[in-house]
Scaffold this active site. Sequence first.
Site, PDB file in Angstrom:
ATOM      1  N   PHE A 169       0.810  -1.228   0.000  1.00 44.99           N
ATOM      2  CA  PHE A 169       0.000   0.000   0.000  1.00 44.99           C
ATOM      3  C   PHE A 169       0.839   1.272   0.000  1.00 44.99           C
ATOM      4  CE2 PHE A 169       0.913  -0.103   4.559  1.00 44.99           C
ATOM      5  CZ  PHE A 169       1.069   1.243   4.845  1.00 44.99           C
ATOM      6  N   LYS A 193      -1.561  -7.155  -9.220  1.00 43.65           N
ATOM      7  CA  LYS A 193      -2.520  -7.081  -8.115  1.00 43.65           C
ATOM      8  C   LYS A 193      -2.051  -5.963  -7.196  1.00 43.65           C
ATOM      9  CE  LYS A 193      -3.042  -8.592  -4.055  1.00 43.65           C
ATOM     10  NZ  LYS A 193      -3.699  -7.419  -3.446  1.00 43.65           N
ATOM     11  N   GLU A 196      -4.992  -3.881  -1.978  1.00 47.47           N
ATOM     12  CA  GLU A 196      -6.430  -3.678  -1.840  1.00 47.47           C
ATOM     13  C   GLU A 196      -6.722  -2.409  -1.031  1.00 47.47           C
ATOM     14  OE1 GLU A 196      -4.546  -5.952  -0.571  1.00 47.47           O
ATOM     15  OE2 GLU A 196      -5.110  -6.554   1.456  1.00 47.47           O
ATOM     16  N   CYS A 301       9.603   1.710   3.232  1.00 47.70           N
ATOM     17  CA  CYS A 301      10.475   0.579   3.565  1.00 47.70           C
ATOM     18  C   CYS A 301      11.893   1.065   3.808  1.00 47.70           C
ATOM     19  CB  CYS A 301      10.472  -0.454   2.451  1.00 47.70           C
ATOM     20  SG  CYS A 301      11.201   0.180   0.941  1.00 47.70           S
ATOM     21  N   GLU A 401       9.138  -4.141  12.842  1.00 48.01           N
ATOM     22  CA  GLU A 401       9.053  -2.982  11.943  1.00 48.01           C
ATOM     23  C   GLU A 401       7.779  -2.231  12.327  1.00 48.01           C
ATOM     24  OE1 GLU A 401       7.861  -3.741   7.867  1.00 48.01           O
ATOM     25  OE2 GLU A 401       9.210  -2.190   7.135  1.00 48.01           O
TER      26      GLU A 401
HETATM   27  P1  NAD Z   1       1.511  -6.510   2.959  1.00 51.48           P
HETATM   28  O1  NAD Z   1       2.488  -7.610   2.956  1.00 51.48           O
HETATM   29  O2  NAD Z   1       0.485  -6.489   4.024  1.00 51.48           O
HETATM   30  O3  NAD Z   1       0.739  -6.469   1.566  1.00 51.48           O
HETATM   31  C1  NAD Z   1       1.438  -6.575   0.340  1.00 51.48           C
HETATM   32  C2  NAD Z   1       0.622  -7.408  -0.634  1.00 51.48           C
HETATM   33  O4  NAD Z   1       0.517  -8.753  -0.157  1.00 51.48           O
HETATM   34  C3  NAD Z   1      -0.795  -6.892  -0.796  1.00 51.48           C
HETATM   35  O5  NAD Z   1      -1.115  -6.915  -2.158  1.00 51.48           O
HETATM   36  C4  NAD Z   1      -1.644  -7.862   0.014  1.00 51.48           C
HETATM   37  O6  NAD Z   1      -2.902  -8.080  -0.558  1.00 51.48           O
HETATM   38  C5  NAD Z   1      -0.831  -9.146   0.011  1.00 51.48           C
HETATM   39  N1  NAD Z   1      -0.891  -9.887   1.280  1.00 51.48           N
HETATM   40  C6  NAD Z   1      -0.833  -9.374   2.525  1.00 51.48           C
HETATM   41  N2  NAD Z   1      -0.839 -10.364   3.438  1.00 51.48           N
HETATM   42  C7  NAD Z   1      -0.911 -11.521   2.771  1.00 51.48           C
HETATM   43  C8  NAD Z   1      -0.934 -12.894   3.160  1.00 51.48           C
HETATM   44  N3  NAD Z   1      -0.889 -13.259   4.440  1.00 51.48           N
HETATM   45  N4  NAD Z   1      -1.006 -13.831   2.190  1.00 51.48           N
HETATM   46  C9  NAD Z   1      -1.023 -13.477   0.889  1.00 51.48           C
HETATM   47  N5  NAD Z   1      -1.016 -12.190   0.477  1.00 51.48           N
HETATM   48  C10 NAD Z   1      -0.953 -11.218   1.390  1.00 51.48           C
HETATM   49  O7  NAD Z   1       2.364  -5.147   2.959  1.00 51.48           O
HETATM   50  P2  NAD Z   1       1.798  -3.684   3.117  1.00 51.48           P
HETATM   51  O8  NAD Z   1       1.365  -3.474   4.527  1.00 51.48           O
HETATM   52  O9  NAD Z   1       0.860  -3.359   2.033  1.00 51.48           O
HETATM   53  O10 NAD Z   1       3.131  -2.835   2.849  1.00 51.48           O
HETATM   54  C11 NAD Z   1       4.035  -2.476   3.849  1.00 51.48           C
HETATM   55  C12 NAD Z   1       5.189  -3.432   3.919  1.00 51.48           C
HETATM   56  O11 NAD Z   1       5.858  -3.465   2.665  1.00 51.48           O
HETATM   57  C13 NAD Z   1       6.266  -3.018   4.917  1.00 51.48           C
HETATM   58  O12 NAD Z   1       6.726  -4.147   5.600  1.00 51.48           O
HETATM   59  C14 NAD Z   1       7.368  -2.435   4.058  1.00 51.48           C
HETATM   60  O13 NAD Z   1       8.654  -2.492   4.623  1.00 51.48           O
HETATM   61  C15 NAD Z   1       7.262  -3.306   2.863  1.00 51.48           C
HETATM   62  N6  NAD Z   1       7.847  -2.675   1.696  1.00 51.48           N
HETATM   63  C16 NAD Z   1       9.051  -3.142   1.289  1.00 51.48           C
HETATM   64  C17 NAD Z   1       9.683  -2.535   0.216  1.00 51.48           C
HETATM   65  C18 NAD Z   1      11.021  -3.025  -0.236  1.00 51.48           C
HETATM   66  O14 NAD Z   1      11.402  -2.701  -1.351  1.00 51.48           O
HETATM   67  N7  NAD Z   1      11.732  -3.790   0.572  1.00 51.48           N
HETATM   68  C19 NAD Z   1       9.074  -1.455  -0.448  1.00 51.48           C
HETATM   69  C20 NAD Z   1       7.813  -1.027  -0.008  1.00 51.48           C
HETATM   70  C21 NAD Z   1       7.212  -1.647   1.071  1.00 51.48           C
END
Ligand code: NAD
Length: 517
Positions: A169, A193, A196, A301, A401
């Site tokens: 997000f 995808k 959401e 991140c 985090e």
């Molecule tokens: P998230 O993992 O909750 O969601 C990311 C995606 O995964 C979404 O599309 C979501 O629908 C899906 N998802 C979430 N939980 C899932 C599960 N249990 N099973 C299958 N699919 C699932 O992440 P977020 O909260 O949207 O984003 C923040 C996180 O992203 C932070 O931890 C941040 O550090 C990380 N991030 C990392 C980078 C990088 O390049 N390392 C860059 C941006 C964000």
Amino acid sequence: MFRSAVSPVLSIAKRTYSNVAPCTKLFIDGQFVDSKTTEWIDLYDPATNEIVTKVPKATQKEMEDAVESNKKAFETWSQTSVLTRQQLMLKLQAVLRRDMKKIAQNITKEQGKTLADAEGDVLRGLQVVEHACSAGTLLQGESLQNISRDMDVVSYKLPLGVTAGICPFNFPAMIPLWMIPMSLIAGNTMLIKPSEKDPGATILLMELLNEVGCPPGVVNVIHGAHDAVNFICDHPDIRAISFVGADQAGKHIYERGAKHGKRVQSNMGAKNHCVVLPDANKETAINQVLGAAFGAAGQRCMALSVVILVGEAQKWIPDMVKAAQTLKVNAGHEPGTDLGPVISKQSKERIHRLIASGIEQGAKCPLDGRGIKVEKYPNGNFVGPTILTDVQPHHECYKEEIFGPVLCVMNADTLEEATAIINKNPYGNGTAIFTTNGSLARQFTHEVDAGQVGVNVPIPVPLPMFSFTGSRGSFHGDLHFYGKQGLNFYTQTKTVTTLWRKGQEQVKASGSMPVQN
Ligand code: NAD
């Protein structure tokens, strides 16, 4: 399948779900499609908690249709000339630049970050599109003449097929744009995808792809949560998955995708430390640390969430607190805002809990943003800048985090001690040092174990001619996003060995392994 010819975002006011809120559309085969699902996810404006849109959990049939369309489009897209793909990127960069403010407004509405930061979100994605405009150079393989007598070898970088991207997000425009341009110029098609929690920017990007003549099916968009993700991991026609998000999903996708024989690159969570040496320019260092800790309400991140003050720099805490108090918390679209709200009520509660646990475990809290009131937006998910000092490695607020505007302050007597703290942390996304001493800066860059290191640069995210090289616990996979590694991720190599003998030569049948000379 309902097909709409008008803009999916502009038409939001006209199409409503249960007459309550507009619905976000799917994008399949070049068309904006109303989902037939019965399952919807409410999306709230983080500044007001008023509903903005309803996001469908795409049905199995819709997801199947999307991959089928990607698969069909691959047949022709993979055969287009490199120049055709390059021209698409050239056109895309122009309209993206034109619509940057429009996309930024959507990001601020759905995600909460400030308008200036949202424009930066688009810009960092646009830079990848610009990079992809050099497709002709990026896609060059290798060649060697006379590898043996009269024998030459060339290698080609060829597309994989249907690729998929699963997005977080926090950067609704930048992350899809880390993926789409690099995958497309290689000749792949892509299923995206978006999160959401804020899929609007991706849908606006699809409008632009249509406008610049991207053929139907080259990029498709499905919405949803876990089921959509598992669908992508399992589908036999999807060859590679790019994931950016938190650890739990990242590890799951890496394992599940790999189990099905897919290539997976998984960028995950982080705990980015910076070191402030006492010889640093005090005011600049403080301002840079605070900007990187609290910008985007800490939801980056690469946010600096831990600062290690070395020696005399430990006396700078009062000035740091004073400077943090001047940061303005407000809705992202309000002029002069430094920090917008965090993404959701649940996220705000989690951040509050981690601050409380830090204090319970012995940290001090000279600046506590939990009680902040934003007069005009009483229902927003606001958390003010928070500073926890005397943080120890066993504290929950250090181990997790936080992904909010919370800066953990730790102390060290020497640079070596500070570096050891960083190297013990399981994450390796990014780090930075603030100093005027080149020799100590060099020592740090050589000894610290993190994938992206800044010297007097708080957020050292590489531009797309390099790759985003987060390491250790922050990354699963072999090839990073964008740059040369990104291109290698989206291509497979074919080598062609040719023998054209000069003159006539009698070849005798032989069962032994051919040996060239
Ligand atoms: P998230 O993992 O909750 O969601 C990311 C995606 O995964 C979404 O599309 C979501 O629908 C899906 N998802 C979430 N939980 C899932 C599960 N249990 N099973 C299958 N699919 C699932 O992440 P977020 O909260 O949207 O984003 C923040 C996180 O992203 C932070 O931890 C941040 O550090 C990380 N991030 C990392 C980078 C990088 O390049 N390392 C860059 C941006 C964000």
